[in-house]
Motif scaffolding. Sequence first.
Motif, PDB file in Angstrom:
ATOM      1  N   TRP A 308     -71.019  57.144  41.193  1.00  0.00           N
ATOM      2  CA  TRP A 308     -70.707  56.085  42.403  1.00  0.00           C
ATOM      3  C   TRP A 308     -69.740  54.840  42.694  1.00  0.00           C
ATOM      4  CZ3 TRP A 308     -72.363  57.953  46.297  1.00  0.00           C
ATOM      5  CH2 TRP A 308     -73.730  59.340  46.737  1.00  0.00           C
ATOM      6  N   PRO A 309     -69.929  53.762  41.547  1.00  0.00           N
ATOM      7  CA  PRO A 309     -69.159  52.665  41.282  1.00  0.00           C
ATOM      8  C   PRO A 309     -67.620  53.330  41.402  1.00  0.00           C
ATOM      9  CG  PRO A 309     -70.586  53.690  39.492  1.00  0.00           C
ATOM     10  CD  PRO A 309     -71.015  54.100  40.019  1.00  0.00           C
ATOM     11  N   ARG A 311     -66.078  55.170  42.705  1.00  0.00           N
ATOM     12  CA  ARG A 311     -66.246  55.222  43.980  1.00  0.00           C
ATOM     13  C   ARG A 311     -66.021  54.031  45.263  1.00  0.00           C
ATOM     14  NH1 ARG A 311     -69.693  60.053  46.875  1.00  0.00           N
ATOM     15  NH2 ARG A 311     -68.440  59.345  48.475  1.00  0.00           N
ATOM     16  N   ASN A 312     -66.786  53.517  44.401  1.00  0.00           N
ATOM     17  CA  ASN A 312     -66.655  52.025  45.153  1.00  0.00           C
ATOM     18  C   ASN A 312     -64.892  50.990  45.079  1.00  0.00           C
ATOM     19  OD1 ASN A 312     -68.055  49.466  47.094  1.00  0.00           O
ATOM     20  ND2 ASN A 312     -68.041  48.688  45.029  1.00  0.00           N
ATOM     21  N   SER A 315     -62.142  52.388  46.499  1.00  0.00           N
ATOM     22  CA  SER A 315     -62.582  52.323  48.253  1.00  0.00           C
ATOM     23  C   SER A 315     -61.638  51.284  48.928  1.00  0.00           C
ATOM     24  CB  SER A 315     -63.935  52.275  48.555  1.00  0.00           C
ATOM     25  OG  SER A 315     -64.432  51.720  49.587  1.00  0.00           O
ATOM     26  N   GLN A 318     -64.400  48.464  49.354  1.00  0.00           N
ATOM     27  CA  GLN A 318     -65.127  47.632  47.926  1.00  0.00           C
ATOM     28  C   GLN A 318     -66.147  47.093  48.811  1.00  0.00           C
ATOM     29  OE1 GLN A 318     -62.866  45.940  44.952  1.00  0.00           O
ATOM     30  NE2 GLN A 318     -64.716  45.281  43.594  1.00  0.00           N
ATOM     31  N   ARG A 319     -67.390  47.275  48.440  1.00  0.00           N
ATOM     32  CA  ARG A 319     -68.498  46.379  47.808  1.00  0.00           C
ATOM     33  C   ARG A 319     -68.932  46.044  47.172  1.00  0.00           C
ATOM     34  NH1 ARG A 319     -73.202  48.897  51.742  1.00  0.00           N
ATOM     35  NH2 ARG A 319     -74.680  47.102  51.737  1.00  0.00           N
ATOM     36  N   PHE A 324     -76.728  51.330  43.618  1.00  0.00           N
ATOM     37  CA  PHE A 324     -77.024  52.510  43.867  1.00  0.00           C
ATOM     38  C   PHE A 324     -78.654  53.672  44.068  1.00  0.00           C
ATOM     39  CE2 PHE A 324     -72.914  52.167  43.454  1.00  0.00           C
ATOM     40  CZ  PHE A 324     -71.912  51.731  44.403  1.00  0.00           C
ATOM     41  N   THR A 332     -72.477  48.318  41.105  1.00  0.00           N
ATOM     42  CA  THR A 332     -71.074  47.951  40.844  1.00  0.00           C
ATOM     43  C   THR A 332     -71.422  45.715  41.294  1.00  0.00           C
ATOM     44  OG1 THR A 332     -68.830  48.168  42.632  1.00  0.00           O
ATOM     45  CG2 THR A 332     -71.180  47.804  43.366  1.00  0.00           C
TER      46      THR A 332
END
Length: 475
Positions: A308-309, A311-312, A315, A318-319, A324, A332
């Motif tokens: 998950w981080p 992929r973030n 991206s 990005q957040r 998660f 993240t």
Amino acid sequence: MEWFTVSGYWLSRLVVQRALGAVYLVAFLTAALQFRALIGERGMLPVPRHVRGLPFLRAPGVFVLHYSDRFFAAWAWAGAALSAAVVAGAADAVPLWTSMLMWAALWVMYLSIVNVGQTWYAFGWESLLLEAGFLAVFLGNARTGPPVLVLWLMRWLLFRVEFGAGLIKMRGDRCWRELTCLYYHHETQPMPGPLSWFFHRLPRPLHRVEVAANHVAQLVVPLGLFTPQPVASVAAGVIICTQLWLVASGNFSWLNWVTIVLAFSAVDGDAMAEALGLPAHGPTAAAPVWFEVLVLAATALVVVLSRWPVRNMLSRNQRMNMSFNAFHLVNTYGAFGSVNRRRHEVVVEGTDAAEVGPGTVWREYGFKGKPGDPRRLPRQFAPYHLRLDWMMWFAGISPAYAQSWFGPFVERLLEGDRDTLRLLRHNPFPDAPPTYVRARVYLYRFTTWRERRATGAWWHRTLEREFLPPVALRR
């Protein structure tokens, strides 16, 4: 498994665990000393109202099952006592399984607090402390060598903190790419420290150097954490130095300190001991099989959750500072993807006049950390976290950030609530509560060298608009 532990990192583990215990201690003290006004039964955002009907798995922790102010206070102070015991070395003086239980208890206890903290606990350093604390459960103690896998997991966490922060800057505000963000940041950051005025007044070319060095420290240096020694130690040393620079320039709770703690997981312990003149560490016992199994399971969990981080970070959208899962594991991170150019402060005032008119005398409430009196030098509070002061900074950005808690805050000022007043530096109504309270927005900026010499003030402020008109309690 001969590869499972590495004795050369004994001092690194010692530093990580004792320092992390100290951060836990500060976190529990912050909770114990501030909770009644913020999330207590009569607080601005009461826990009992928040958890009503809330599923346990949405916010796992003991306070979803039971809450009272007395119970929370006992919980927080017990967490502080356990943290102090860890700092004193208690976790190294007990069997391995007992040490793991002590670290697991700290994680569960603080997780319970964070998961009912609502707005007051919605900061990245809460998740960072919890994730680092979870990994510390599997670091072992003096009775066994440091597990290699857990040291690598700590480096992976440190990499996500630094690299994620670097990416969010490059993708965010263009001033980071133009190397101009520090023209503003030292002045507009949430809670300036005693040296922030001087940092802000550095020549602009030095500010550009600061930003460029920050990009190197966050986007290039972290890659060195995964290289052989001594390069990994050098990379960790650079990160520690840049974090200490941030400590000197502002108040960011324990964000910088946990980052520094994590960096020691990449420092060669034997080399550090030799540099400090410490005696060589003797051989440790082989890790028990059950401990190896638990470490392997924790490693597998982190690897799976890392998708998950990762992929973030990859991206375009990005957040930053996002968890998660409700256990705040493998999060993240990131900070200041955008930088304010102007500083707006909400100034809260009260009066004891029976009626409000043009001639009404208003007296200002003083906050401990946030700017107020222009002549008051900003103070150093980090790693202690002034939660109300931080949220007042957000209120100055937009009233939307204060929608849930500012009304209850004003109401408690009108009631003269002792717990709320303890969060403040100065109460201008020591004998009786005010009859009316109002709030206004001021534009703050640091004074120039000439203004500073002429007036003795650190800030110059200009009234801009009304934030809250005069209000009184309903009779």
